[in-house]
Scaffold this motif. Structure first.
Motif, PDB file in Angstrom:
ATOM      1  N   HIS A  14     -15.739  30.210  15.953  1.00 18.68           N
ATOM      2  CA  HIS A  14     -16.568  29.426  15.019  1.00 18.68           C
ATOM      3  C   HIS A  14     -15.760  28.360  14.305  1.00 18.68           C
ATOM      4  O   HIS A  14     -14.565  28.481  14.113  1.00 18.68           O
ATOM      5  CB  HIS A  14     -17.258  30.293  13.974  1.00 18.68           C
ATOM      6  CG  HIS A  14     -18.393  31.061  14.564  1.00 18.68           C
ATOM      7  ND1 HIS A  14     -19.232  30.550  15.513  1.00 18.68           N
ATOM      8  CD2 HIS A  14     -18.809  32.312  14.334  1.00 18.68           C
ATOM      9  CE1 HIS A  14     -20.111  31.459  15.826  1.00 18.68           C
ATOM     10  NE2 HIS A  14     -19.877  32.551  15.156  1.00 18.68           N
ATOM     11  N   HIS A 390     -23.312  37.747  13.169  1.00 19.22           N
ATOM     12  CA  HIS A 390     -21.934  37.767  12.664  1.00 19.22           C
ATOM     13  C   HIS A 390     -21.952  37.916  11.147  1.00 19.22           C
ATOM     14  O   HIS A 390     -22.534  37.109  10.420  1.00 19.22           O
ATOM     15  CB  HIS A 390     -21.197  36.491  13.079  1.00 19.22           C
ATOM     16  CG  HIS A 390     -20.978  36.436  14.562  1.00 19.22           C
ATOM     17  ND1 HIS A 390     -21.023  35.281  15.286  1.00 19.22           N
ATOM     18  CD2 HIS A 390     -20.732  37.443  15.451  1.00 19.22           C
ATOM     19  CE1 HIS A 390     -20.798  35.560  16.573  1.00 19.22           C
ATOM     20  NE2 HIS A 390     -20.617  36.859  16.696  1.00 19.22           N
ATOM     21  N   GLU A 393     -21.334  35.345   8.175  1.00 20.20           N
ATOM     22  CA  GLU A 393     -22.128  34.121   8.144  1.00 20.20           C
ATOM     23  C   GLU A 393     -23.308  34.344   7.201  1.00 20.20           C
ATOM     24  O   GLU A 393     -24.336  34.884   7.579  1.00 20.20           O
ATOM     25  CB  GLU A 393     -22.547  33.772   9.571  1.00 20.20           C
ATOM     26  CG  GLU A 393     -21.317  33.516  10.432  1.00 20.20           C
ATOM     27  CD  GLU A 393     -21.598  33.513  11.929  1.00 20.20           C
ATOM     28  OE1 GLU A 393     -22.772  33.417  12.315  1.00 20.20           O
ATOM     29  OE2 GLU A 393     -20.631  33.614  12.702  1.00 20.20           O
ATOM     30  N   ARG A 448     -16.605  39.886  10.952  1.00 14.62           N
ATOM     31  CA  ARG A 448     -17.469  39.188  11.911  1.00 14.62           C
ATOM     32  C   ARG A 448     -18.351  40.174  12.687  1.00 14.62           C
ATOM     33  O   ARG A 448     -19.526  39.952  12.912  1.00 14.62           O
ATOM     34  CB  ARG A 448     -16.572  38.414  12.882  1.00 14.62           C
ATOM     35  CG  ARG A 448     -17.270  37.855  14.111  1.00 14.62           C
ATOM     36  CD  ARG A 448     -16.229  37.148  14.992  1.00 14.62           C
ATOM     37  NE  ARG A 448     -16.713  36.891  16.332  1.00 14.62           N
ATOM     38  CZ  ARG A 448     -17.310  35.766  16.711  1.00 14.62           C
ATOM     39  NH1 ARG A 448     -17.526  34.814  15.831  1.00 14.62           N
ATOM     40  NH2 ARG A 448     -17.697  35.594  17.957  1.00 14.62           N
ATOM     41  N   HIS A 528     -26.371  31.038  13.480  1.00 13.30           N
ATOM     42  CA  HIS A 528     -24.978  31.298  13.107  1.00 13.30           C
ATOM     43  C   HIS A 528     -24.490  30.199  12.170  1.00 13.30           C
ATOM     44  O   HIS A 528     -25.181  29.236  11.911  1.00 13.30           O
ATOM     45  CB  HIS A 528     -24.095  31.308  14.360  1.00 13.30           C
ATOM     46  CG  HIS A 528     -24.353  32.468  15.271  1.00 13.30           C
ATOM     47  ND1 HIS A 528     -23.466  33.497  15.431  1.00 13.30           N
ATOM     48  CD2 HIS A 528     -25.419  32.769  16.052  1.00 13.30           C
ATOM     49  CE1 HIS A 528     -23.969  34.382  16.285  1.00 13.30           C
ATOM     50  NE2 HIS A 528     -25.153  33.963  16.678  1.00 13.30           N
ATOM     51  N   SER A 529     -23.251  30.378  11.677  1.00  6.64           N
ATOM     52  CA  SER A 529     -22.574  29.312  10.964  1.00  6.64           C
ATOM     53  C   SER A 529     -21.089  29.407  11.326  1.00  6.64           C
ATOM     54  O   SER A 529     -20.666  30.454  11.819  1.00  6.64           O
ATOM     55  CB  SER A 529     -22.774  29.478   9.451  1.00  6.64           C
ATOM     56  OG  SER A 529     -22.071  30.605   8.956  1.00  6.64           O
ATOM     57  N   GLU A 614     -25.572  26.676  14.991  1.00  6.93           N
ATOM     58  CA  GLU A 614     -24.454  26.793  14.065  1.00  6.93           C
ATOM     59  C   GLU A 614     -24.812  25.923  12.876  1.00  6.93           C
ATOM     60  O   GLU A 614     -24.671  24.706  12.924  1.00  6.93           O
ATOM     61  CB  GLU A 614     -23.162  26.285  14.718  1.00  6.93           C
ATOM     62  CG  GLU A 614     -22.643  27.160  15.837  1.00  6.93           C
ATOM     63  CD  GLU A 614     -21.841  28.339  15.324  1.00  6.93           C
ATOM     64  OE1 GLU A 614     -21.467  28.331  14.137  1.00  6.93           O
ATOM     65  OE2 GLU A 614     -21.611  29.265  16.113  1.00  6.93           O
TER      66      GLU A 614
HETATM   67 ZN   LIG Z   1     -21.638  33.492  14.593  1.00  2.08          ZN
END
Ligand SMILES: [Zn+2]
Length: 769
Positions: A14, A390, A393, A448, A528-529, A614
């Motif tokens: 990430h 995750h 995030e 994570r 996600h981020s 993301e």
């Molecule tokens: Zn992620």
């Protein structure tokens, strides 16, 4: 290289960025690790140092003697027309915060040539009818040993109309510049009386789930909870201690009971008794375990770590589940007495600085799905939003909750919201990793993975506890690391550990259960981020030969691009955040291979349009003139123009709302696509180049041998990935027969390829010599 670094235990997934000569990412490392990384061949940049595209034209290079394009030998009368050329893949203009940018991808068929490497030069005009200038040398993008394309992103003050790309071997082409996220319609938040901005800070799983249940109670006509059947590990661990250092005399002890169920009350003591010729023994009183160390004939201590561990496992009256020498030690050292009883701990009571108030419920956890829709009976297309696979995030969870609030609060008063609620069936997984998320909130912010521990003895001591768990987005079945795809790790402590087998984890089993039970789910977004990217398939490849999972057909690819443009335009509408085109597409094309990710499974197994998002990520800062990176847990009320959990929640919720509208329209779409052969049937002298065009994103099936087109017929394809459709050179009289199918499954003219009708499209290209 990324695989190598991750396999060595570095957590660098990430926030990764493709740069012309590699991948840039962040990792928290010490001096020793820097040395180790350097030895592996990693280049270490300084703090806050990152690749920036040059904004200055470099004069380009002089093309080495223009070479006339040689006509190819044509073995058949219909062949690909555009071999051995330079082609423009994308030329996108966008503006953000008062600054214009041009992003270009171009490809040469000689791009794989190693010696000499073919250079590409890019020029742009300054508007319609102006000359080309500002020559730049393009960056060559190579991935897994394969040439991908050349590309550049740079600032420009005036929108160009055309670009020109020249290769060092004499190829040249021009291309028209397109708009990227320019002129988008206003977001729903601009509607009069529209309510938004419901979230006042980051939410841990208990807050997310209790609010989801409350929404279901408050709005029973449009909302309900679906409880996922596979319980997760839960926020719980066995109590442990490593006793006696880390050498050959060290012993790692784990309780049989979970920490909160009595494991934390267990103590272990190594005791020396007076005398000689004493056997090794274990004495248990309540939760106190005393290991009575053996002595030899001379009265010297004589129990090794391996012997003590074995005695603990067999004689602790069930208090100790596992005892073993430390990591890879054989346990040959003589155990020394402890100065006092050692208390085992699950370490979950050790809260990190900044942890929220309150206790986390222990025990296995059930994940609720908040389902919103007026008609929750399968008639409407389902949209699955899955946040926080995750744990660290945090913004994806607040973003998803914000969309839920917008839906239920505006349903009665806002016409667009009403359309969404009446025409879609929305499933919101506010956190798909609640155990890991709690660990991230309360214990270790950078967690994570989930909290399941599959590590064997060598990695099972409590000092490894922040590295345990499975990367849920590597645990699925398609393009899996278990089948040789790149980007999933077999190392249990790796940030991308894929699990002992496909779907080993309850969290991933649950998603499969959900889409199988609710087969009306046709769209999904895995949120996600923080990368500022929007992805689809392919998302994984086998590194040797860079063999990707199957590419979506051209119609799906076009639908993805069209949807991405709509979603990202709505993101931009909030504060002009632009997700750049270089970060949009098949994730393995624009970022890296992630084996066993959820999107590949959902798309290839169930035909679900599956996006990966993301949120957060780079944002243009006009004050510095640079793009500034994001983080997993930015200050909630940080700089509202740059990195801020609140701003990111608001802008990306706009995008998810747009995805709901796309699904609603998709479900209502009964309009049949149309398509054309361009320039079409007719008489041509010598040869003609033809291609197909469609009225909307649609896949074309065609024949040139006189047969009826069916779903088994050749599919009209992209020239190359990220490019428009093929161009055929026709050198002999040929009849094309074809039909098109749009993203909703509507077939042109209502043609049924399974039956015997002849209402397909047909055009004859007549070649006269
Ligand atoms: Zn992620």
């Amino acid at each position: 290289m990324l695989d190598k670094v991750v396999a060595a235990g570095y957590d660098v997934d990430h926030g990764l960025t493709r740069v012309p000569d590699g991948i840039e990412g962040e990792a928290h490392v010490d001096a020793g690790q820097i040395a180790e990384l350097k030895a592996m061949g990693v280049r270490i940049l300084g703090e806050n140092e990152r690749f920036t595209w040059s904004d200055v034209a470099d004069g380009g290079f002089r093309a080495a003697g223009a070479r006339a394009a040689q006509p190819l030998a044509q073995p058949a009368q219909v062949t690909e027309a555009n071999a051995a050329t330079v082609r423009v893949v994308r030329a996108d203009w966008f503006t953000t915060k008062g600054q214009g940018f041009l992003y270009v991808e171009a490809r040469t068929t000689e791009g794989g040539q190693a010696n000499p490497i073919v250079l590409m030069q890019l020029e742009n005009d300054s508007g319609v009818g102006t000359p080309f200038g500002s020559a730049r040398t393009m960056s060559r993008f190579v991935d897994s040993g394969q040439y991908m394309f050349h590309r550049n992103l740079f600032k420009l003050d005036a929108r160009p109309d055309q670009i020109r790309v020249t290769s060092s071997t004499g190829g040249v082409t021009t291309g028209k510049v397109s708009n990227w996220l320019e002129g988008a319609p206003p977001p729903l938040t601009d509607n009069p009386g529209y309510r938004s901005d419901f979230i006042d800070g980051y939410k841990h799983p208990q807050q997310l789930f209790s609010r989801a249940e409350e929404i279901a109670r408050q709005y029973p006509d449009i909302a309900e909870i679906v409880y996922l059947p596979h319980k997760t590990n839960g926020y719980q661990r066995k109590a442990q201690a490593t006793i006696g250092g880390t050498g050959q005399a060290a012993v790692v002890v784990s309780s049989a009971a979970w920490g909160h169920e009595g494991g934390n009350d267990v103590t272990v003591e190594f005791v020396e008794r007076p005398g000689a010729s004493l056997p090794l023994g274990v004495d248990v009183s309540g939760k106190a375990v005393r290991v009575l160390l053996a002595k030899d004939a001379n009265g010297a201590l004589a129990s090794t770590a391996a012997q003590v561990a074995a005695a603990l496992e067999t004689q602790s009256q069930g208090l100790v589940d596992r005892a073993h020498p430390y990591r890879s030690n054989a346990g040959t050292g003589l155990v020394v007495p402890t100065s006092a009883p050692v208390a085992l701990s699950d370490f979950l009571d050790q809260k990190r600085v900044g942890a929220p108030e309150g206790e986390v419920p222990r025990g296995e956890a059930t994940i609720p799905v908040l389902r919103i829709g007026k008609h929750r009976d399968g008639r409407n297309p389902g949209v699955l939003i899955q946040a926080q696979d995750h744990a660290r995030e945090w913004v994806p969870a607040t973003t998803t909750l914000e969309t839920a609030e917008r839906l239920v609060h505006n349903y009665k008063t806002d016409q667009e919201t009403k359309k969404i609620v009446q025409n879609t069936d929305i499933f919101l997984v506010l956190s798909n990793n609640p155990d890991g998320a709690n660990y991230s909130f309360y214990n270790y912010a950078s967690q994570r993975k989930n909290l399941t521990n599959h590590c064997e003895d060598a990695n099972a001591d409590p000092d490894r506890r922040n590295s345990w768990g499975v990367d849920l987005n590597r645990n699925y079945r398609v393009g899996s690391g278990h089948d040789g795809y790149a980007g999933g790790s077999t190392v249990c402590t790796s940030g991308t550990y894929q699990g002992p087998e496909k779907l080993s984890e309850p969290e991933s089993k649950n998603i499969v259960w959900l889409v199988e039970k609710y087969s009306n789910i046709k769209f999904m977004m895995s949120v996600h981020s923080n990368g500022g990217q929007l992805f689809w398939q392919p998302g994984a490849y086998i590194a040797d030969g860079r063999v990707t999972t199957p590419r979506p057909p051209l119609g799906d690819e076009a639908f993805y691009w069209q949807s991405a443009g709509r979603i990202l335009s709505q993101v931009k509408a909030y504060r002009e955040t632009v997700v750049t085109p270089e970060n949009v597409g098949g994730s393995s094309d624009v970022l890296y291979s992630s084996a066993g990710n959820v999107r590949e499974d959902m798309y290839h197994t169930y035909g679900i349009y599956s996006f990966g998002w993301e949120v957060g990520g780079s944002i243009y800062n006009p004050a510095t003139g640079n793009w500034q990176g994001g983080s997993f847990q930015p200050a909630w009320e940080g700089n509202p123009a740059l990195v801020s959990g609140h701003s990111e929640t608001m802008e990306y919720a706009n995008g998810i709302m747009e995805m709901f509208r796309i699904a609603a329209e998709w479900g209502k779409d009964k309009k049949k696509p149309t398509s054309e052969l361009v320039p079409g049937g007719g008489r041509y002298t010598g040869s003609v180049d033809v291609r197909f065009e469609t009225s909307e994103p649609a896949t074309i099936y065609y024949t040139t041998d006189g047969s009826r087109p069916t779903l088994q017929s050749p599919r009209y394809q992209a020239t190359e990935f990220r490019e428009p459709g093929q161009v055929f050179r026709v050198t002999g009289t040929t009849t094309f027969r074809w039909f098109s199918v749009d993203a909703s499954g509507n077939v042109e003219k209502g043609y049924d390829p399974e039956k015997n009708g002849r209402n397909y499209r047909s055009a004859t290209v007549t070649i006269v010599k």
